[in-house]
Scaffold this active site. Structure first.
Site, PDB file in Angstrom:
ATOM      1  CG  HIS A  69      40.518  -5.719 -36.834  1.00  0.00           C
ATOM      2  ND1 HIS A  69      41.878  -5.672 -36.646  1.00  0.00           N
ATOM      3  CD2 HIS A  69      40.219  -4.662 -37.646  1.00  0.00           C
ATOM      4  CE1 HIS A  69      42.387  -4.645 -37.303  1.00  0.00           C
ATOM      5  NE2 HIS A  69      41.398  -4.020 -37.928  1.00  0.00           N
ATOM      6  CG  ASP A  87      38.152  -5.513 -30.738  1.00  0.00           C
ATOM      7  OD1 ASP A  87      38.034  -4.292 -30.508  1.00  0.00           O
ATOM      8  OD2 ASP A  87      38.641  -5.950 -31.798  1.00  0.00           O
ATOM      9  CD  GLN A 107      34.690  -0.539 -35.818  1.00  0.00           C
ATOM     10  OE1 GLN A 107      33.874   0.370 -35.933  1.00  0.00           O
ATOM     11  NE2 GLN A 107      35.893  -0.461 -36.338  1.00  0.00           N
ATOM     12  CE  LYS A 157      39.236   1.320 -35.069  1.00  0.00           C
ATOM     13  NZ  LYS A 157      39.307   1.485 -36.527  1.00  0.00           N
ATOM     14  CB  CYS A 185      42.160  -5.518 -40.684  1.00  0.00           C
ATOM     15  SG  CYS A 185      43.366  -4.358 -41.325  1.00  0.00           S
TER      16      CYS A 185
END
Length: 421
Positions: free
Chosen positions: A134, A211, A214, A237, A378
């Site tokens: 991303h 990261d 997700q 999220k 993104c």
């Protein structure tokens, strides 16, 4: 999974029942989280950490209980290792600034009187990301490299869209100062081999940032088992509010790194001659923190845990596999097929060898009450690698079901018929 807990799912879009399949962008909020926000502002709203009066004490307690809840949720060793931020992007930017300002002591022969320090990241040093990232895990590192005249290296992709781990091994060297990779691709939904990446990097003494934007909402993440040095993720999220996120860092790293912002709360003492900083984690939390957001995030974590990880992972896996089969069955080109995924699928409609623009597909789906994401998500470098202008992305939350998939597929067929008539 109790859909009734999510009031927005009762909304009508263009006269149709909402089918929300854009959870990778942001998830919807259960009533318990909405109620938590109302409760905070209605009953104990007050600035924290600084007041001796009752409301301030209650607000402080709620905020710190949330910090401990986050630490427990990802199995951090201590709540000291949890820094609240605005979100994943803010967490990565904070880390990038602090690493850029971090100085280490040079080694000198015995007897040297003057101790000197050098920047941790110097001209010619290297930071490694992957070809799946991303923009939030690309641009802050590009900016840091620009400031320090360092070099950004990229783990390439294989034809099947998996990471080339052999190439990664070749990228690691004595100039590597950080590896920062996504646990799960926000475009493909594929789970990356972060355990192996961390192991290989640590063999070289290189810290790793994961990261988790997700992954943390969809699967159990244990930072001690992973042995990552940093983990970042967002509340919005994972059924929590916007404006709250987390930077997890091992204590030995957070102790050494300088703060990325100055102001109230992050200080120990301020004098004209200089300032000393607060203890962890407060030296990284300048100003009034989002204590309402942290409380609501706590309630979101409770909601996930009450639902249960096994149930969530099994449910989302079943939906993803069901939807992917349906898409392939109607002739769509699905990206990242055959890899282990969380609930994210990217695809395009190919008609007579021609790609139908994803924006047109998304617009017609919206007219039928189905919310999906279209574009480059993104992640322009990945989309460029795919050789397409963008994709249509569907992404699931714990409240989605097979009826949502069936409604989506029926709407997709109608959209394709309209666009190819």
């Amino acid at each position: 999974m109790n859909r009734e807990d999510f009031p927005i799912l009762n909304e009508k879009v263009h006269g149709r029942k909402l089918v929300y399949l854009d959870n990778a962008a942001t998830s919807q909020k259960p009533q318990q989280v909405i109620d938590a926000i109302v409760e905070a502002y209605s009953h104990w709203n007050s600035n924290i950490h600084r007041g001796v009066h009752h409301l301030s004490q209650v607000a402080t307690m709620k905020h710190e209980e949330a910090r401990q809840a986050v630490a427990d949720f990802i199995n951090a060793k201590s709540a000291e290792e949890i820094v609240f931020t605005k979100g994943t992007t803010d967490s990565i930017n904070a880390l990038a600034f602090s690493l850029g300002e971090f100085k280490i002591q040079n080694s000198y022969p015995k007897g040297t009187i003057i101790s000197k320090f050098k920047n941790y990241i110097q001209e010619g040093d290297e930071i490694i990301v992957s070809g799946l990232e991303h923009h939030s895990n690309i641009v802050p590192w590009q900016m840091l490299c620009g400031r320090k005249k360092a070099v950004l290296k990229v783990i390439p992709l294989r034809e099947d869209l998996s990471l080339d781990i052999e190439a990664f091994k070749g990228l690691l060297n004595e100039k590597t100062k950080l590896v920062s990779v996504a646990h799960v691709s926000n475009v493909l939904g594929t789970i990356q081999p972060v355990e192996e990446i961390i192991r290989l990097a640590h063999e070289r003494g290189v810290p790793v940032c994961i990261d988790g934007a997700q992954s943390v909402p969809h699967m159990r993440v244990d930072v001690q088992a992973l042995d990552c040095d940093f983990l970042v993720f967002s509340g919005h999220k994972m059924y929590g509010p916007t404006g709250i996120g987390v930077l997890y860092g091992k204590k030995e790293w957070l102790d050494k790194l300088p703060p990325h912002e100055g102001g109230g709360e992050m200080i120990e003492h301020v004098r004209w001659e200089g300032t000393t900083y607060n203890e962890l984690p407060y030296k990284f939390e300048a100003g009034t923190p989002n204590f309402v957001g942290s409380y609501a995030l706590h309630r979101a974590l409770d909601y996930i845990l009450e639902t249960g990880w096994e149930a969530i992972e099994a449910h989302e896996r079943e939906l993803t596999e069901y939807c992917e089969r349906q898409l392939i069955g109607v002739g769509c080109r699905v990206y990242g097929v055959g890899q282990t995924k969380v609930g994210v699928i990217s695809f395009n409609i190919i008609h007579n060898g021609q790609l139908i623009h994803p924006f047109d597909v998304g617009t017609l789906l919206d007219q039928q009450g189905v919310a999906v994401r279209t574009g480059h998500h993104c992640a322009e470098p990945l989309i460029d690698f795919l050789g397409v202008p963008g994709t249509v992305r569907v992404s699931f939350g714990l409240y989605n079901d097979k009826n949502d998939v069936d409604t989506f597929i029926a709407a997709l067929k109608r959209a394709e018929k309209m666009l190819t008539a």
